[in-house]
Design a protein around this motif. Structure first.
Motif, PDB file in Angstrom:
ATOM      1  N   UNK A 228       0.836  -1.203   0.000  1.00 21.59           N
ATOM      2  CA  UNK A 228       0.000   0.000   0.000  1.00 21.59           C
ATOM      3  C   UNK A 228       0.875   1.260   0.000  1.00 21.59           C
ATOM      4  N   UNK A 229       0.500   2.210  -0.837  1.00 20.36           N
ATOM      5  CA  UNK A 229       1.250   3.469  -0.911  1.00 20.36           C
ATOM      6  C   UNK A 229       2.405   3.459  -1.895  1.00 20.36           C
ATOM      7  N   UNK A 230       2.704   2.286  -2.470  1.00 25.69           N
ATOM      8  CA  UNK A 230       3.831   2.228  -3.413  1.00 25.69           C
ATOM      9  C   UNK A 230       3.433   2.593  -4.839  1.00 25.69           C
ATOM     10  N   UNK A 231       2.152   2.797  -5.100  1.00 25.84           N
ATOM     11  CA  UNK A 231       1.702   3.205  -6.435  1.00 25.84           C
ATOM     12  C   UNK A 231       1.518   2.008  -7.360  1.00 25.84           C
ATOM     13  N   UNK A 232       1.631   2.273  -8.683  1.00 26.86           N
ATOM     14  CA  UNK A 232       1.555   1.194  -9.663  1.00 26.86           C
ATOM     15  C   UNK A 232       0.151   0.760 -10.026  1.00 26.86           C
ATOM     16  N   UNK A 233      -0.835   1.642  -9.807  1.00 28.15           N
ATOM     17  CA  UNK A 233      -2.187   1.299 -10.265  1.00 28.15           C
ATOM     18  C   UNK A 233      -2.205   1.230 -11.786  1.00 28.15           C
ATOM     19  N   UNK A 234      -3.019   0.349 -12.322  1.00 26.85           N
ATOM     20  CA  UNK A 234      -3.273   0.361 -13.766  1.00 26.85           C
ATOM     21  C   UNK A 234      -4.468   1.272 -13.993  1.00 26.85           C
ATOM     22  N   UNK A 235      -4.320   2.188 -14.950  1.00 27.02           N
ATOM     23  CA  UNK A 235      -5.328   3.219 -15.151  1.00 27.02           C
ATOM     24  C   UNK A 235      -6.173   2.906 -16.376  1.00 27.02           C
ATOM     25  N   UNK A 236      -7.449   3.220 -16.293  1.00 22.50           N
ATOM     26  CA  UNK A 236      -8.376   2.957 -17.397  1.00 22.50           C
ATOM     27  C   UNK A 236      -9.267   4.171 -17.610  1.00 22.50           C
ATOM     28  N   UNK A 237      -9.425   4.556 -18.865  1.00 24.16           N
ATOM     29  CA  UNK A 237     -10.366   5.616 -19.190  1.00 24.16           C
ATOM     30  C   UNK A 237     -11.441   5.059 -20.110  1.00 24.16           C
ATOM     31  N   UNK A 238     -12.683   5.314 -19.756  1.00 23.65           N
ATOM     32  CA  UNK A 238     -13.813   4.806 -20.536  1.00 23.65           C
ATOM     33  C   UNK A 238     -14.163   5.840 -21.611  1.00 23.65           C
ATOM     34  N   UNK A 239     -13.774   5.540 -22.849  1.00 22.56           N
ATOM     35  CA  UNK A 239     -13.878   6.571 -23.892  1.00 22.56           C
ATOM     36  C   UNK A 239     -15.309   6.749 -24.409  1.00 22.56           C
ATOM     37  N   UNK A 240     -16.158   5.764 -24.253  1.00 16.13           N
ATOM     38  CA  UNK A 240     -17.562   5.977 -24.651  1.00 16.13           C
ATOM     39  C   UNK A 240     -18.224   6.951 -23.667  1.00 16.13           C
ATOM     40  N   UNK A 241     -17.910   6.814 -22.382  1.00 11.34           N
ATOM     41  CA  UNK A 241     -18.415   7.791 -21.399  1.00 11.34           C
ATOM     42  C   UNK A 241     -17.822   9.172 -21.679  1.00 11.34           C
ATOM     43  N   UNK A 242     -16.534   9.225 -21.991  1.00  9.92           N
ATOM     44  CA  UNK A 242     -15.877  10.518 -22.254  1.00  9.92           C
ATOM     45  C   UNK A 242     -16.533  11.213 -23.445  1.00  9.92           C
ATOM     46  N   UNK A 243     -16.869  10.438 -24.470  1.00 14.98           N
ATOM     47  CA  UNK A 243     -17.509  11.045 -25.646  1.00 14.98           C
ATOM     48  C   UNK A 243     -18.914  11.538 -25.322  1.00 14.98           C
ATOM     49  N   UNK A 244     -19.637  10.747 -24.516  1.00 15.27           N
ATOM     50  CA  UNK A 244     -21.016  11.147 -24.179  1.00 15.27           C
ATOM     51  C   UNK A 244     -21.058  12.466 -23.414  1.00 15.27           C
ATOM     52  N   UNK A 245     -20.046  12.694 -22.581  1.00 14.42           N
ATOM     53  CA  UNK A 245     -20.099  13.901 -21.743  1.00 14.42           C
ATOM     54  C   UNK A 245     -19.301  15.063 -22.337  1.00 14.42           C
ATOM     55  N   UNK A 246     -18.664  14.840 -23.483  1.00 12.60           N
ATOM     56  CA  UNK A 246     -17.839  15.910 -24.067  1.00 12.60           C
ATOM     57  C   UNK A 246     -18.709  17.009 -24.661  1.00 12.60           C
ATOM     58  N   UNK A 247     -18.182  18.232 -24.674  1.00 12.46           N
ATOM     59  CA  UNK A 247     -18.895  19.332 -25.324  1.00 12.46           C
ATOM     60  C   UNK A 247     -18.841  19.123 -26.839  1.00 12.46           C
ATOM     61  N   UNK A 248     -19.782  19.757 -27.541  1.00 19.97           N
ATOM     62  CA  UNK A 248     -19.785  19.593 -29.002  1.00 19.97           C
ATOM     63  C   UNK A 248     -18.527  20.229 -29.598  1.00 19.97           C
ATOM     64  N   UNK A 249     -18.010  21.299 -28.979  1.00 19.27           N
ATOM     65  CA  UNK A 249     -16.775  21.921 -29.484  1.00 19.27           C
ATOM     66  C   UNK A 249     -15.607  20.928 -29.404  1.00 19.27           C
ATOM     67  N   UNK A 250     -15.508  20.256 -28.257  1.00 18.56           N
ATOM     68  CA  UNK A 250     -14.406  19.307 -28.080  1.00 18.56           C
ATOM     69  C   UNK A 250     -14.533  18.162 -29.090  1.00 18.56           C
ATOM     70  N   UNK A 251     -15.736  17.622 -29.220  1.00 20.19           N
ATOM     71  CA  UNK A 251     -15.935  16.512 -30.174  1.00 20.19           C
ATOM     72  C   UNK A 251     -15.580  16.940 -31.586  1.00 20.19           C
ATOM     73  N   UNK A 252     -15.974  18.150 -31.929  1.00 20.28           N
ATOM     74  CA  UNK A 252     -15.699  18.664 -33.272  1.00 20.28           C
ATOM     75  C   UNK A 252     -14.195  18.716 -33.537  1.00 20.28           C
ATOM     76  N   UNK A 253     -13.470  19.193 -32.528  1.00 20.59           N
ATOM     77  CA  UNK A 253     -12.013  19.278 -32.679  1.00 20.59           C
ATOM     78  C   UNK A 253     -11.414  17.875 -32.804  1.00 20.59           C
ATOM     79  N   UNK A 254     -11.818  16.969 -31.908  1.00 21.03           N
ATOM     80  CA  UNK A 254     -11.255  15.614 -31.930  1.00 21.03           C
ATOM     81  C   UNK A 254     -11.534  14.916 -33.268  1.00 21.03           C
ATOM     82  N   UNK A 255     -12.716  15.187 -33.833  1.00 16.92           N
ATOM     83  CA  UNK A 255     -13.113  14.532 -35.080  1.00 16.92           C
ATOM     84  C   UNK A 255     -12.156  14.880 -36.222  1.00 16.92           C
ATOM     85  N   UNK A 256     -11.525  16.030 -36.135  1.00 18.88           N
ATOM     86  CA  UNK A 256     -10.659  16.474 -37.239  1.00 18.88           C
ATOM     87  C   UNK A 256      -9.279  15.812 -37.206  1.00 18.88           C
ATOM     88  N   UNK A 257      -8.950  15.213 -36.073  1.00 16.98           N
ATOM     89  CA  UNK A 257      -7.543  14.839 -35.854  1.00 16.98           C
ATOM     90  C   UNK A 257      -7.288  13.347 -36.069  1.00 16.98           C
TER      91      UNK A 257
END
Ligand SMILES: [Fe+2]
Length: 278
Positions: free
Chosen positions: A119-148
């Protein structure tokens, strides 16, 4: 049912035995697959552990076809003395998806914690749920990401590859959008051995900072981000098609030992962005 299920926050489920001496292999695989499809991450805790790497990879075969690497089926993630690559270091690892540099992209990442850091030594494996991230993103952010489009080159012990992917793309087998993003490493988070070469096309240079910043905000937002703190014996099954993952740094010489297996989807998913592979 010989197990109980509780929700992890903000996504994923924790599966634990109802009584002692239940093996992971005793759990009904189709029930677990259902939990995986609904929650994108299934953590199994408190079950009898695998005796060795072969037993672990045999279990993974019950999820589907195991992807074969030059080293075999099981990647042993242990800190090395003089690591030639960040995966064998104790550094943090930025978000990415597995198989991005390989001919096939696995659907399932299955991890087994042979030995957890203290405990306290770190080393967690990190996960980001990208379907949730897309659902909550602003339309401006989505628009920018779509171009890249991200263009990635990486040379390490197991391959020398170039691959590209639009930031927003479709899940290979479901009608849902996902983010595919190889996050640049941040110098502020410490050293990083053998970084890939990254390029992002589709936005002007003066917009690039905003682009990366908006993705960082979305992907690490508490509503979309889960960091798994390992306990010895944990098994985690993660959806490599809709999540991105990375690692938090850990104290050097911690007893952290994680095994990882890739299981292909049915049918297997050929990497659509692979430009060169050696
Ligand atoms: Fe990875």
């Amino acid at each position: 049912m010989n197990f109980k299920v509780t929700n992890l926050k903000p996504f994923g489920v924790l599966v634990e035995p109802k009584n002692d001496k239940v093996k992971v292999q005793d759990l009904d695989i189709e029930s677990l697959r259902h939990l995986f499809r609904m929650n994108q991450l299934v953590a199994l805790r408190g079950f009898e552990a695998f005796e060795n790497a072969d037993h672990f990879s045999d279990y993974c075969e019950s999820w589907g076809e195991v992807s074969l690497w030059p080293f075999g089926k099981v990647l042993e993630l242990v800190e090395q003395e003089n690591p030639q690559d960040h995966i064998f270091d104790n550094s943090y690892v930025p978000l990415h998806w597995d198989g991005m540099y390989r001919p096939q992209i696995p659907e399932y990442q299955i991890f087994h914690c042979v030995k957890a850091p203290l405990p306290g030594q770190g080393g967690k494996t990190t996960f980001s749920n990208t379907t949730l991230a897309l659902q909550s993103a602003s339309s401006e952010a989505r628009e920018m990401w779509t171009k890249v489009t991200g263009v990635y080159e990486r040379k390490m012990e197991f391959y020398n590859s170039k691959t590209l992917s639009p930031i927003i793309t479709k899940h290979p087998h479901r009608d849902v959008s996902v983010i595919r993003y190889g996050e640049p490493h941040s110098a502020a988070k410490g050293h990083f051995v053998n970084p890939p070469v990254l390029e992002f096309t589709g936005v002007d240079d003066n917009e690039l900072n905003d682009f990366h910043h908006s993705l960082e905000e979305a992907l690490y937002a508490p509503d979309n981000f889960y960091a798994h703190e390992w306990q010895t014996g944990d098994v985690v099954v993660a959806d490599n098609f809709s999540l991105l993952h990375g690692r938090e740094r850990f104290v050097s010489k911690s007893p952290r030992h994680i095994q990882r297996v890739h299981v292909l989807s049915d049918p297997p998913f050929s990497n659509p962005g692979l430009e060169s592979y050696q």
